[in-house]
Design an enzyme around this catalytic site. Structure first.
Site, PDB file in Angstrom:
ATOM      1  N   LYS A  80      29.077  45.759  58.462  1.00 51.86           N
ATOM      2  CA  LYS A  80      30.580  45.511  58.156  1.00 51.86           C
ATOM      3  C   LYS A  80      31.096  46.872  59.333  1.00 51.86           C
ATOM      4  CE  LYS A  80      32.777  45.319  54.664  1.00 51.86           C
ATOM      5  NZ  LYS A  80      32.598  43.838  53.202  1.00 51.86           N
ATOM      6  N   GLY A 179      40.241  40.258  35.509  1.00 52.41           N
ATOM      7  CA  GLY A 179      40.809  40.162  36.910  1.00 52.41           C
ATOM      8  C   GLY A 179      41.044  38.545  37.716  1.00 52.41           C
ATOM      9  N   VAL A 180      42.434  38.638  37.382  1.00 48.69           N
ATOM     10  CA  VAL A 180      42.295  36.704  37.794  1.00 48.69           C
ATOM     11  C   VAL A 180      43.525  37.129  39.238  1.00 48.69           C
ATOM     12  CG1 VAL A 180      42.371  35.561  35.615  1.00 48.69           C
ATOM     13  CG2 VAL A 180      44.733  36.593  36.368  1.00 48.69           C
ATOM     14  N   GLY A 181      42.917  37.795  39.970  1.00 53.25           N
ATOM     15  CA  GLY A 181      43.951  37.432  41.093  1.00 53.25           C
ATOM     16  C   GLY A 181      42.958  36.267  42.438  1.00 53.25           C
ATOM     17  N   VAL A 183      40.076  35.087  43.658  1.00 50.09           N
ATOM     18  CA  VAL A 183      38.960  34.506  43.538  1.00 50.09           C
ATOM     19  C   VAL A 183      38.997  34.025  41.415  1.00 50.09           C
ATOM     20  CG1 VAL A 183      36.852  34.877  42.679  1.00 50.09           C
ATOM     21  CG2 VAL A 183      37.822  35.490  44.962  1.00 50.09           C
TER      22      VAL A 183
HETATM   23  P1  NAD Z   1      42.484  40.216  44.334  1.00 51.65           P
HETATM   24  O1  NAD Z   1      43.395  41.423  44.916  1.00 51.65           O
HETATM   25  O2  NAD Z   1      42.638  39.530  44.621  1.00 51.65           O
HETATM   26  O3  NAD Z   1      42.123  40.456  42.783  1.00 51.65           O
HETATM   27  C1  NAD Z   1      41.409  41.276  42.474  1.00 51.65           C
HETATM   28  C2  NAD Z   1      42.310  41.563  40.550  1.00 51.65           C
HETATM   29  O4  NAD Z   1      42.462  42.174  39.802  1.00 51.65           O
HETATM   30  C3  NAD Z   1      44.435  41.361  41.344  1.00 51.65           C
HETATM   31  O5  NAD Z   1      44.940  41.110  40.411  1.00 51.65           O
HETATM   32  C4  NAD Z   1      43.989  43.381  40.372  1.00 51.65           C
HETATM   33  O6  NAD Z   1      45.092  43.192  39.919  1.00 51.65           O
HETATM   34  C5  NAD Z   1      42.869  43.373  39.151  1.00 51.65           C
HETATM   35  N1  NAD Z   1      42.911  44.494  38.568  1.00 51.65           N
HETATM   36  C6  NAD Z   1      42.350  45.493  39.899  1.00 51.65           C
HETATM   37  N2  NAD Z   1      42.069  45.692  38.963  1.00 51.65           N
HETATM   38  C7  NAD Z   1      42.177  45.445  37.458  1.00 51.65           C
HETATM   39  C8  NAD Z   1      41.527  46.635  36.069  1.00 51.65           C
HETATM   40  N3  NAD Z   1      41.254  47.862  36.057  1.00 51.65           N
HETATM   41  N4  NAD Z   1      41.605  45.642  35.045  1.00 51.65           N
HETATM   42  C9  NAD Z   1      41.825  43.890  35.255  1.00 51.65           C
HETATM   43  N5  NAD Z   1      41.867  43.475  36.376  1.00 51.65           N
HETATM   44  C10 NAD Z   1      41.970  44.759  37.381  1.00 51.65           C
HETATM   45  O7  NAD Z   1      41.080  40.438  44.897  1.00 51.65           O
HETATM   46  P2  NAD Z   1      39.432  39.046  45.029  1.00 51.65           P
HETATM   47  O8  NAD Z   1      40.092  38.201  46.727  1.00 51.65           O
HETATM   48  O9  NAD Z   1      40.475  38.139  43.881  1.00 51.65           O
HETATM   49  O10 NAD Z   1      38.385  39.244  44.525  1.00 51.65           O
HETATM   50  C11 NAD Z   1      38.375  40.140  43.471  1.00 51.65           C
HETATM   51  C12 NAD Z   1      36.869  40.924  43.504  1.00 51.65           C
HETATM   52  O11 NAD Z   1      35.579  39.548  43.808  1.00 51.65           O
HETATM   53  C13 NAD Z   1      36.918  41.859  44.789  1.00 51.65           C
HETATM   54  O12 NAD Z   1      35.667  42.707  43.863  1.00 51.65           O
HETATM   55  C14 NAD Z   1      35.939  41.418  45.747  1.00 51.65           C
HETATM   56  O13 NAD Z   1      35.580  43.266  47.148  1.00 51.65           O
HETATM   57  C15 NAD Z   1      34.884  40.344  45.255  1.00 51.65           C
HETATM   58  N6  NAD Z   1      35.176  39.218  45.955  1.00 51.65           N
HETATM   59  C16 NAD Z   1      35.635  38.810  46.600  1.00 51.65           C
HETATM   60  C17 NAD Z   1      35.475  37.835  48.039  1.00 51.65           C
HETATM   61  C18 NAD Z   1      36.599  36.482  47.908  1.00 51.65           C
HETATM   62  O14 NAD Z   1      36.626  35.697  48.562  1.00 51.65           O
HETATM   63  N7  NAD Z   1      38.137  37.248  47.994  1.00 51.65           N
HETATM   64  C19 NAD Z   1      34.075  37.152  48.110  1.00 51.65           C
HETATM   65  C20 NAD Z   1      33.094  38.428  47.921  1.00 51.65           C
HETATM   66  C21 NAD Z   1      33.420  39.077  46.709  1.00 51.65           C
END
Ligand code: NAD
Length: 345
Positions: A80, A179-181, A183
């Site tokens: 990392k 969290g509906v970002g 993923v």
């Molecule tokens: P993202 O930033 O697109 O989505 C995260 C969402 O969570 C956002 O919409 C944010 O507004 C919301 N959020 C933040 N704090 C919150 C809270 N306290 N309560 C409710 N919602 C909240 O991130 P992502 O890419 O969707 O990743 C989500 C998680 O999965 C992260 O922990 C990331 O490390 C992990 N992850 C992601 C990937 C990937 O391919 N993107 C791969 C492995 C792990």
């Protein structure tokens, strides 16, 4: 700052500190283990309050990648990188090119990719000074790993509900998504299509409202999601979502989500176990993205092969949950043991 006696050191093979006054780069690259292959792991850009905080983060994340790749059956080790900087203010092409030169100096032992604070566009700039970059996408396709991560979590959940709820399908299954970002939203769509009923939350209310309306989902406040009356709790927001007080309040019998480092501390795995809640080890469930990045490095990339590799997450979890039950251990420690068996040989 201690290094060899650092609590997260865990026999890292190499830790490289990079300093480039011209661009302002201050970075750390941690290579935990390369016995299964070169160390692949994302580049996090974050305004760490201290060098110690940056070192702790990079060591913990780098070690996690060794475990993730080992259990995803990838010919990769774990590493990392972090840049100590504010991505909104300090990220310049010069800084990223200097980072590329630092990565290049490791001769392919470390391969970088996106992580929080760095984007696919940033990876393209880094690729100007090193070839050791993953996650750029193929033939103009997006390098965004999140659709693959979401698919992997969906496959993981199939195994988790089989072992935790004795169910073979998602019809009528109640799932709470935190969290509906990137993923979480795609996971929600797949679960909805498979017949699940969703309760969701996000601190971003606008995005949440639109998604919930399109999926007939219920909305709840961020503080209330852990108490939702559901079968499965899916943490898809930030790390450390599972603290002692959250575990006390959970109604779900299964936890399975995308977030990294869900357990606020290792003892939480035991607490979940004693409350009869089946925990899906996060790094096994969320490996879909790294699996796709690994396939991009191969000449014989085929989408069907990638999807079938990701579907293997379900089989790996079947093995972990079965062994956990047989040995009366929690699934998190069984996953760690299995990963160590693979990368230590
Ligand atoms: P993202 O930033 O697109 O989505 C995260 C969402 O969570 C956002 O919409 C944010 O507004 C919301 N959020 C933040 N704090 C919150 C809270 N306290 N309560 C409710 N919602 C909240 O991130 P992502 O890419 O969707 O990743 C989500 C998680 O999965 C992260 O922990 C990331 O490390 C992990 N992850 C992601 C990937 C990937 O391919 N993107 C791969 C492995 C792990």
């Amino acid at each position: 700052m201690s290094v060899f006696s650092h609590p997260e050191f865990d026999h890292h093979q190499r830790i490289v500190f990079g300093d480039d006054p011209t661009s302002g780069l201050r970075a750390i690259v941690a290579i935990h283990d390369t016995r299964l292959g070169p160390a692949l792991g994302g580049l996090r850009i974050f305004p760490y309050a201290s060098d110690d905080e940056a070192l702790t983060d990079v060591l913990r994340l780098s070690r996690g990648m060794t475990y993730k790749s080992a259990l995803a059956d990838l010919p990769l080790g774990g590493g990392k990188a972090v840049i100590i900087a504010d991505p909104r203010r300090d990220k310049t092409p010069e800084l990223l090119r200097a980072m590329g030169r630092l990565v290049d100096s490791l001769n392919g032992d470390y391969i970088t990719a996106e992580d929080s604070g760095s984007s696919e566009a940033d990876m393209r700039v880094i690729a100007e000074t090193t070839e050791h970059v993953g996650g750029l996408g193929r033939e103009g396709a997006s390098g965004d790993p999140s659709p693959f991560t979401a698919r992997g979590v969906f496959c993981a959940m199939r195994s988790a509900v089989r072992h935790g709820l004795d169910r073979e399908d998602f019809d009528g299954l109640r799932v709470a998504i935190q969290g509906v970002g990137h993923v979480g939203a795609q996971l929600a769509r797949q679960l909805h299509e498979a017949g699940a009923h969703l309760i969701m939350t996000d601190v971003d209310r606008d995005a949440l409202g639109q998604l919930a309306a399109s999926l007939d989902a219920e909305i709840t406040a961020p503080d209330d999601i852990v108490e939702a009356d559901v079968d499965v709790f899916a943490p898809c927001a930030m790390g450390a979502a599972l603290s002692p007080s959250v575990v006390e309040r959970l109604k779900a019998r299964v936890v399975c989500g995308a977030a990294n480092n869900q357990l606020a501390s290792p003892e939480i795995a035991d607490m979940l176990q004693s409350r009869g809640i089946l925990y899906t080890p996060d790094y096994v469930a969320n490996a879909g993205g790294v699996i796709e990045i690994a396939w991009q490095r191969r000449q014989d990339y085929r989408r069907e092969a990638v999807m079938s590799h990701i579907a293997g997450i379900e089989t790996t979890l079947d093995e972990i949950f079965a062994r956990a039950r047989r040995e009366n251990h929690d699934p998190a420690s069984v996953a760690d043991t299995l990963a160590r068996e693979r990368f230590r040989g």
